[in-house]
Design an enzyme around this catalytic site. Sequence first.
Site, PDB file in Angstrom:
ATOM      1  N   TRP A   6     -16.607  -8.917  -7.210  1.00 19.03           N
ATOM      2  CA  TRP A   6     -15.823  -7.776  -6.720  1.00 19.03           C
ATOM      3  C   TRP A   6     -14.354  -8.127  -6.639  1.00 19.03           C
ATOM      4  CZ3 TRP A   6     -18.562  -3.949  -7.809  1.00 19.03           C
ATOM      5  CH2 TRP A   6     -19.936  -3.917  -7.552  1.00 19.03           C
TER       6      TRP A   6
ATOM      7  N   ASP B 197     -11.159  -5.981   1.372  1.00 22.90           N
ATOM      8  CA  ASP B 197     -12.354  -5.249   0.934  1.00 22.90           C
ATOM      9  C   ASP B 197     -13.492  -5.664   1.866  1.00 22.90           C
ATOM     10  OD1 ASP B 197     -14.629  -4.251  -0.245  1.00 22.90           O
ATOM     11  OD2 ASP B 197     -14.295  -5.160  -2.215  1.00 22.90           O
TER      12      ASP B 197
ATOM     13  N   LYS C  78     -23.179   0.150   2.039  1.00 26.19           N
ATOM     14  CA  LYS C  78     -23.777  -1.115   2.464  1.00 26.19           C
ATOM     15  C   LYS C  78     -24.062  -1.101   3.963  1.00 26.19           C
ATOM     16  CE  LYS C  78     -22.821  -2.672  -1.766  1.00 26.19           C
ATOM     17  NZ  LYS C  78     -21.454  -3.005  -2.098  1.00 26.19           N
TER      18      LYS C  78
END
Length: 373
Positions: free
Chosen positions: A118, A185, A209
């Site tokens: 990511w 993030d 999530k």
Amino acid sequence: MSAPSLESQTKKTHTNSMKVHNFSAGPGILPQEVLQQASEACIDFDNLHLSLLEISHRSKNFEKVMDETTALTMELLQLDDKYKVIFLGGGASLQFAMVPYNLLRTDGTAGYVNTGVWASKAIKEAKIVGNTKVLASSEDHNFNFIPKGFAVPKDLDYIHITSNNTIYGTQMKKWPVTPVPVVCDMSSDIFSRKVDGKQFGLIYAGAQKNMGCAGSTMIAVREDLLGKTERTMLSMLDYKVHIKGGSMYNTPPVFPIYVSLLTLRWLKKNGGLEWIEKVNIQKAQAIYSEIDRNSLFKGTCEKEDRSNMNVCFVMHKPELEPEFDKMWKEAQISGIRGHRDVGGYRASLYNALPLESVQVLVEVMQAFEKKFA
Ligand SMILES: *Cc1c(COP(=O)(O)O)cnc(C)c1O
């Protein structure tokens, strides 16, 4: 025979999913009561005899949803009025582009810490927008640790970090001390532990999530960082436009935002971040101590950087994997196959996963060792 009533259908899904221990890495497990309330709102929202899915996002009823979701997010992240919170579509991946587009000046540089897939994707997008510098990386070690103690030049517009690396199972336990704003993030560990959001210039997190379902991404930004890039901004990519519109410049992802509201209410009602942090540590310790004790398994990450959200482990004898797979599937465990980049297993312990599910997995690992060690 007539079709089963809506009530019995809901009951059926409810009991079916109760039996399954859902370790999915994302979209991840949600509290049963959230699923129940969300499905009810699809039929009759706020006693309007209308579905949440078929009313105006500018109706009073939805405005209340937006206001409460924003207020709860601010409260849980301890943010003050220097910050604005918005909810946008496009996933966390859109933020890989929007962050540099809004914060990286045309003659400036942004620093990135590369801790996984990511983070790498965030770097890729930022490079298209402007100058970037990778300050530290754990790529040489298949991202099995968190780089620490790297220098942060004072003249950067911001540094970008990833608090939890969903695929590799590492997590930042301490935030880097920097002279420049930190962009984080937090997609896979938002609201899993106490965090003072005021330490950050910008936080973003895809909801699926730990704070709801796929479709909405939360962005919390310190407002004074915006409007400095000298770019002519495309409206849909401009945080200021979305802030001014109260996340309603265009139609927001109404259902995912409502699911986030229900999830945050559930979190607050049960004791907030202090409570969930304790529960999450307990769950993580239960499985990590079994991984370290069990002669057939080993963890894949440096111990001090192990994630409390995504637990990655492999088998000393990978040829036994089919036997283990049979056993956990029989125990109604779901979603522990590792990411294709790491292999082995990954147990995701998001907020809504009960300790009992972890105990079931630990028991399967113990039974497996008895049989095959
Ligand atoms: C899942 C994930 C993403 C990607 O989220 P999308 O909403 O699918 O774009 C980004 N960062 C982290 C840390 C993630 O876990």
